[in-house]
Design a protein around this motif. Structure first.
Motif, PDB file in Angstrom:
ATOM      1  N   SER A 128       2.503 -25.826 -17.419  1.00 36.84           N
ATOM      2  CA  SER A 128       2.087 -25.222 -16.163  1.00 36.84           C
ATOM      3  C   SER A 128       0.823 -24.930 -15.741  1.00 36.84           C
ATOM      4  CB  SER A 128       3.374 -24.113 -15.959  1.00 36.84           C
ATOM      5  OG  SER A 128       4.523 -24.679 -15.939  1.00 36.84           O
ATOM      6  N   ARG A 129       0.099 -24.417 -16.884  1.00 38.53           N
ATOM      7  CA  ARG A 129      -1.245 -23.895 -16.784  1.00 38.53           C
ATOM      8  C   ARG A 129      -2.104 -25.050 -16.519  1.00 38.53           C
ATOM      9  NH1 ARG A 129      -4.153 -18.973 -18.071  1.00 38.53           N
ATOM     10  NH2 ARG A 129      -2.077 -17.828 -17.613  1.00 38.53           N
TER      11      ARG A 129
ATOM     12  N   ASN B  72       5.155 -23.293 -20.225  1.00 37.83           N
ATOM     13  CA  ASN B  72       3.920 -22.370 -19.956  1.00 37.83           C
ATOM     14  C   ASN B  72       2.745 -23.023 -19.936  1.00 37.83           C
ATOM     15  OD1 ASN B  72       6.036 -20.530 -19.763  1.00 37.83           O
ATOM     16  ND2 ASN B  72       5.232 -19.108 -21.235  1.00 37.83           N
TER      17      ASN B  72
ATOM     18  N   GLU C  19       7.106 -21.604 -25.407  1.00 41.18           N
ATOM     19  CA  GLU C  19       6.198 -21.505 -24.865  1.00 41.18           C
ATOM     20  C   GLU C  19       5.453 -22.691 -23.977  1.00 41.18           C
ATOM     21  OE1 GLU C  19       3.360 -18.923 -26.276  1.00 41.18           O
ATOM     22  OE2 GLU C  19       4.349 -17.110 -25.776  1.00 41.18           O
TER      23      GLU C  19
ATOM     24  N   TRP D 203       1.581 -13.327 -19.504  1.00 39.74           N
ATOM     25  CA  TRP D 203       1.174 -14.342 -20.455  1.00 39.74           C
ATOM     26  C   TRP D 203      -0.185 -14.949 -20.610  1.00 39.74           C
ATOM     27  CZ3 TRP D 203       0.337 -19.526 -20.457  1.00 39.74           C
ATOM     28  CH2 TRP D 203       0.574 -20.339 -21.691  1.00 39.74           C
TER      29      TRP D 203
END
Length: 90
Positions: free
Chosen positions: A52-53, A49, A46, A6
């Motif tokens: 988290s990034r 995601n 997403e 991803w």
């Protein structure tokens, strides 16, 4: 079968960074607008995601990283609560 990796959309990542930075303000009107935007973003699969990034991004300030981490935790907790309410204890 090779796993796909991803990768975030750069523009979306920048917008989320800015929202998290702006959430540090004391302006109540701005907080309400930011909250509404976060509620919209939570609907995207997403979203965690991206959070988290950001949480793991060394270039982000500690405040922004902490806010991203708390949001991921709360989103997972809310998602788990909704799932367990539908399916019961598995």
């Amino acid at each position: 079968m090779a796993g796909s990796q991803w990768a975030p959309n750069v523009d979306a990542m920048a917008q989320l960074f800015q929202l998290l930075r702006d959430s540090c303000t004391a302006d109540n009107t701005q907080h309400q607008a930011i909250y509404r935007r976060f509620e919209e973003l939570k609907q995207h699969p997403e979203f965690n995601n991206y959070l988290s990034r950001i949480m793991c991004a060394s270039e982000a300030s500690n405040d922004v990283r902490a806010r991203a981490g708390i949001m991921v935790k709360n989103n997972i907790r809310e998602s788990y609560s909704n799932t367990s309410a539908v399916y019961g204890d598995i």
